[in-house]
Design a protein around this motif. Structure first.
Motif, PDB file in Angstrom:
ATOM      1  N   GLU A  69      -0.925   0.421   3.440  1.00 43.30           N
ATOM      2  CA  GLU A  69      -2.173   0.456   4.222  1.00 43.30           C
ATOM      3  C   GLU A  69      -2.810   1.832   4.137  1.00 43.30           C
ATOM      4  O   GLU A  69      -4.029   1.953   3.926  1.00 43.30           O
ATOM      5  N   GLU A  70      -2.012   2.880   4.312  1.00 41.48           N
ATOM      6  CA  GLU A  70      -2.522   4.249   4.221  1.00 41.48           C
ATOM      7  C   GLU A  70      -2.845   4.617   2.776  1.00 41.48           C
ATOM      8  O   GLU A  70      -3.848   5.274   2.504  1.00 41.48           O
ATOM      9  N   PHE A  71      -1.995   4.208   1.865  1.00 43.03           N
ATOM     10  CA  PHE A  71      -2.161   4.580   0.464  1.00 43.03           C
ATOM     11  C   PHE A  71      -3.457   4.009  -0.119  1.00 43.03           C
ATOM     12  O   PHE A  71      -4.119   4.665  -0.917  1.00 43.03           O
ATOM     13  N   ARG A  72      -3.822   2.790   0.302  1.00 44.08           N
ATOM     14  CA  ARG A  72      -5.042   2.159  -0.218  1.00 44.08           C
ATOM     15  C   ARG A  72      -6.271   3.015   0.056  1.00 44.08           C
ATOM     16  O   ARG A  72      -7.110   3.196  -0.835  1.00 44.08           O
ATOM     17  N   THR A  73      -6.394   3.509   1.269  1.00 39.83           N
ATOM     18  CA  THR A  73      -7.576   4.312   1.613  1.00 39.83           C
ATOM     19  C   THR A  73      -7.627   5.584   0.775  1.00 39.83           C
ATOM     20  O   THR A  73      -8.687   5.959   0.274  1.00 39.83           O
ATOM     21  N   ILE A  74      -6.482   6.225   0.617  1.00 44.61           N
ATOM     22  CA  ILE A  74      -6.428   7.457  -0.188  1.00 44.61           C
ATOM     23  C   ILE A  74      -6.751   7.156  -1.639  1.00 44.61           C
ATOM     24  O   ILE A  74      -7.541   7.863  -2.290  1.00 44.61           O
ATOM     25  N   TYR A  75      -6.172   6.089  -2.174  1.00 45.82           N
ATOM     26  CA  TYR A  75      -6.359   5.746  -3.583  1.00 45.82           C
ATOM     27  C   TYR A  75      -7.820   5.389  -3.867  1.00 45.82           C
ATOM     28  O   TYR A  75      -8.373   5.775  -4.892  1.00 45.82           O
ATOM     29  N   PRO A  80     -12.838   5.735  -7.020  1.00 49.84           N
ATOM     30  CA  PRO A  80     -13.836   4.795  -6.491  1.00 49.84           C
ATOM     31  C   PRO A  80     -14.233   3.702  -7.499  1.00 49.84           C
ATOM     32  O   PRO A  80     -14.715   2.642  -7.101  1.00 49.84           O
ATOM     33  N   ASN A  81     -14.026   3.936  -8.782  1.00 54.14           N
ATOM     34  CA  ASN A  81     -14.429   2.960  -9.799  1.00 54.14           C
ATOM     35  C   ASN A  81     -13.418   1.825  -9.969  1.00 54.14           C
ATOM     36  O   ASN A  81     -13.759   0.763 -10.470  1.00 54.14           O
ATOM     37  N   VAL A  82     -12.176   2.063  -9.586  1.00 48.84           N
ATOM     38  CA  VAL A  82     -11.140   1.054  -9.754  1.00 48.84           C
ATOM     39  C   VAL A  82     -11.244   0.048  -8.608  1.00 48.84           C
ATOM     40  O   VAL A  82     -11.093   0.399  -7.440  1.00 48.84           O
ATOM     41  N   LYS A  83     -11.536  -1.217  -8.973  1.00 47.35           N
ATOM     42  CA  LYS A  83     -11.691  -2.246  -7.942  1.00 47.35           C
ATOM     43  C   LYS A  83     -10.604  -3.308  -8.019  1.00 47.35           C
ATOM     44  O   LYS A  83     -10.549  -4.185  -7.184  1.00 47.35           O
ATOM     45  N   ALA A  84      -9.728  -3.221  -9.008  1.00 47.77           N
ATOM     46  CA  ALA A  84      -8.663  -4.211  -9.172  1.00 47.77           C
ATOM     47  C   ALA A  84      -7.576  -3.994  -8.132  1.00 47.77           C
ATOM     48  O   ALA A  84      -7.055  -2.886  -7.965  1.00 47.77           O
ATOM     49  N   VAL A  85      -7.242  -5.057  -7.421  1.00 49.56           N
ATOM     50  CA  VAL A  85      -6.197  -4.988  -6.405  1.00 49.56           C
ATOM     51  C   VAL A  85      -4.848  -4.700  -7.054  1.00 49.56           C
ATOM     52  O   VAL A  85      -4.023  -3.970  -6.498  1.00 49.56           O
ATOM     53  N   SER A  86      -4.648  -5.262  -8.237  1.00 48.31           N
ATOM     54  CA  SER A  86      -3.370  -5.065  -8.926  1.00 48.31           C
ATOM     55  C   SER A  86      -3.139  -3.600  -9.280  1.00 48.31           C
ATOM     56  O   SER A  86      -2.004  -3.106  -9.214  1.00 48.31           O
ATOM     57  N   VAL A  88      -4.207  -0.972  -7.613  1.00 47.74           N
ATOM     58  CA  VAL A  88      -3.839  -0.271  -6.382  1.00 47.74           C
ATOM     59  C   VAL A  88      -2.384  -0.582  -6.024  1.00 47.74           C
ATOM     60  O   VAL A  88      -1.623   0.309  -5.648  1.00 47.74           O
ATOM     61  N   GLY A  89      -2.003  -1.843  -6.164  1.00 46.81           N
ATOM     62  CA  GLY A  89      -0.634  -2.248  -5.859  1.00 46.81           C
ATOM     63  C   GLY A  89       0.383  -1.592  -6.761  1.00 46.81           C
ATOM     64  O   GLY A  89       1.444  -1.140  -6.298  1.00 46.81           O
ATOM     65  N   LYS A  90       0.063  -1.526  -8.051  1.00 48.58           N
ATOM     66  CA  LYS A  90       0.985  -0.888  -9.001  1.00 48.58           C
ATOM     67  C   LYS A  90       1.129   0.601  -8.705  1.00 48.58           C
ATOM     68  O   LYS A  90       2.242   1.148  -8.720  1.00 48.58           O
ATOM     69  N   ALA A  91       0.003   1.253  -8.451  1.00 51.21           N
ATOM     70  CA  ALA A  91       0.050   2.682  -8.145  1.00 51.21           C
ATOM     71  C   ALA A  91       0.822   2.924  -6.844  1.00 51.21           C
ATOM     72  O   ALA A  91       1.613   3.874  -6.744  1.00 51.21           O
ATOM     73  N   GLY A  92       0.613   2.057  -5.870  1.00 53.47           N
ATOM     74  CA  GLY A  92       1.330   2.182  -4.598  1.00 53.47           C
ATOM     75  C   GLY A  92       2.825   1.973  -4.771  1.00 53.47           C
ATOM     76  O   GLY A  92       3.635   2.676  -4.164  1.00 53.47           O
ATOM     77  N   GLY A  93       3.206   1.018  -5.605  1.00 55.26           N
ATOM     78  CA  GLY A  93       4.618   0.763  -5.880  1.00 55.26           C
ATOM     79  C   GLY A  93       5.291   1.941  -6.548  1.00 55.26           C
ATOM     80  O   GLY A  93       6.415   2.311  -6.194  1.00 55.26           O
ATOM     81  N   GLU A  94       4.595   2.531  -7.509  1.00 56.59           N
ATOM     82  CA  GLU A  94       5.148   3.698  -8.199  1.00 56.59           C
ATOM     83  C   GLU A  94       5.314   4.875  -7.238  1.00 56.59           C
ATOM     84  O   GLU A  94       6.327   5.573  -7.249  1.00 56.59           O
ATOM     85  N   LYS A  95       4.304   5.070  -6.389  1.00 54.57           N
ATOM     86  CA  LYS A  95       4.359   6.171  -5.423  1.00 54.57           C
ATOM     87  C   LYS A  95       5.494   5.937  -4.425  1.00 54.57           C
ATOM     88  O   LYS A  95       6.235   6.869  -4.086  1.00 54.57           O
ATOM     89  N   TRP A  96       5.666   4.682  -3.952  1.00 54.30           N
ATOM     90  CA  TRP A  96       6.725   4.345  -2.993  1.00 54.30           C
ATOM     91  C   TRP A  96       8.102   4.621  -3.583  1.00 54.30           C
ATOM     92  O   TRP A  96       8.984   5.143  -2.907  1.00 54.30           O
ATOM     93  N   LYS A  97       8.278   4.276  -4.865  1.00 52.21           N
ATOM     94  CA  LYS A  97       9.571   4.510  -5.521  1.00 52.21           C
ATOM     95  C   LYS A  97       9.870   6.000  -5.650  1.00 52.21           C
ATOM     96  O   LYS A  97      11.026   6.417  -5.593  1.00 52.21           O
ATOM     97  N   SER A  98       8.813   6.796  -5.826  1.00 50.94           N
ATOM     98  CA  SER A  98       9.026   8.233  -6.017  1.00 50.94           C
ATOM     99  C   SER A  98       9.261   8.967  -4.693  1.00 50.94           C
ATOM    100  O   SER A  98       9.730  10.104  -4.697  1.00 50.94           O
ATOM    101  N   LEU A  99       8.966   8.333  -3.550  1.00 56.54           N
ATOM    102  CA  LEU A  99       9.179   8.977  -2.252  1.00 56.54           C
ATOM    103  C   LEU A  99      10.669   9.081  -1.933  1.00 56.54           C
ATOM    104  O   LEU A  99      11.448   8.191  -2.267  1.00 56.54           O
ATOM    105  N   SER A 100      11.040  10.147  -1.250  1.00 52.93           N
ATOM    106  CA  SER A 100      12.428  10.297  -0.806  1.00 52.93           C
ATOM    107  C   SER A 100      12.610   9.523   0.498  1.00 52.93           C
ATOM    108  O   SER A 100      11.632   9.093   1.122  1.00 52.93           O
ATOM    109  N   SER A 101      13.845   9.369   0.914  1.00 51.06           N
ATOM    110  CA  SER A 101      14.114   8.629   2.148  1.00 51.06           C
ATOM    111  C   SER A 101      13.525   9.341   3.366  1.00 51.06           C
ATOM    112  O   SER A 101      13.129   8.704   4.342  1.00 51.06           O
ATOM    113  N   ALA A 102      13.460  10.666   3.324  1.00 58.15           N
ATOM    114  CA  ALA A 102      12.860  11.431   4.425  1.00 58.15           C
ATOM    115  C   ALA A 102      11.360  11.163   4.501  1.00 58.15           C
ATOM    116  O   ALA A 102      10.787  11.096   5.601  1.00 58.15           O
ATOM    117  N   GLU A 103      10.709  11.024   3.338  1.00 61.98           N
ATOM    118  CA  GLU A 103       9.270  10.738   3.313  1.00 61.98           C
ATOM    119  C   GLU A 103       8.976   9.289   3.715  1.00 61.98           C
ATOM    120  O   GLU A 103       7.909   8.991   4.243  1.00 61.98           O
TER     121      GLU A 103
END
Length: 160
Positions: A69-75, A80-86, A88-103
């Motif tokens: 939810e937060e990542f979508r607004t930032i992304y 602004p030109n990227v309108k594909a939901v997929s 955003v989802g892929k970028a969010g998934g990659e970012k989530w995997k790279s986060l540490s457990s503390a984050e």
């Protein structure tokens, strides 16, 4: 010896009868089996779905979806030109995997809070459903009692 030959010949004949002719089949064995399984799944899904209650509370999002939810607004601000939901989802998934457990901890805490709220709501909803079911049963009983009383008063008991 002739008797054994005859038995062997009949066995071969039975095997040939059991095998379907390849020209008659339109699908292979595996494809036909898969098609049959899929048709069964569709039937069971239709039966299971039934009616959905609009008043039932929705399930809470997981920690990943709270993060998303937060990542979508930032992304969307950064791209602004990227309108594909997929995308955003892929970028969010990659970012989530790279986060540490503390984050990930704040998102998991928010998800846990939402889950506890959901459990309270669903408990209240289930309690309400139980009450309405009991009322329906009582109303059905009272209707049958009323009908029996009417028959006794009018004297119209038609028992064979």
């Amino acid at each position: 010896m002739k008797a054994t030959k005859g038995k062997v010949d009949t066995r071969k004949g039975k095997k040939e009868e059991l095998k379907p002719v390849v020209e008659d089949r339109t699908l292979g064995k595996r494809k036909a089996a898969i098609k049959a399984d899929n048709s069964r799944k569709k039937l069971t899904k239709k039966v299971k779905l039934g009616k959905k209650d609009a008043n039932k509370p929705k399930r809470p999002p997981s920690a990943f979806f709270v993060f998303l939810e937060e990542f979508r607004t930032i992304y969307k601000q950064e791209h602004p030109n990227v309108k594909a939901v997929s995308a955003v989802g892929k970028a969010g998934g990659e970012k989530w995997k790279s986060l540490s457990s503390a984050e990930k901890a704040p998102y998991e805490a928010k998800a846990a809070k939402r889950k506890s709220e959901y459990e309270k709501l669903i408990a209240a909803y289930n309690k309400k459903q139980d009450n309405t079911d009991e009322e329906e049963e009582e109303s059905e009983k009272s209707k049958s009692n009323v009908n029996e009383d009417d028959e006794e008063e009018t004297g119209e008991n038609f028992h064979l």
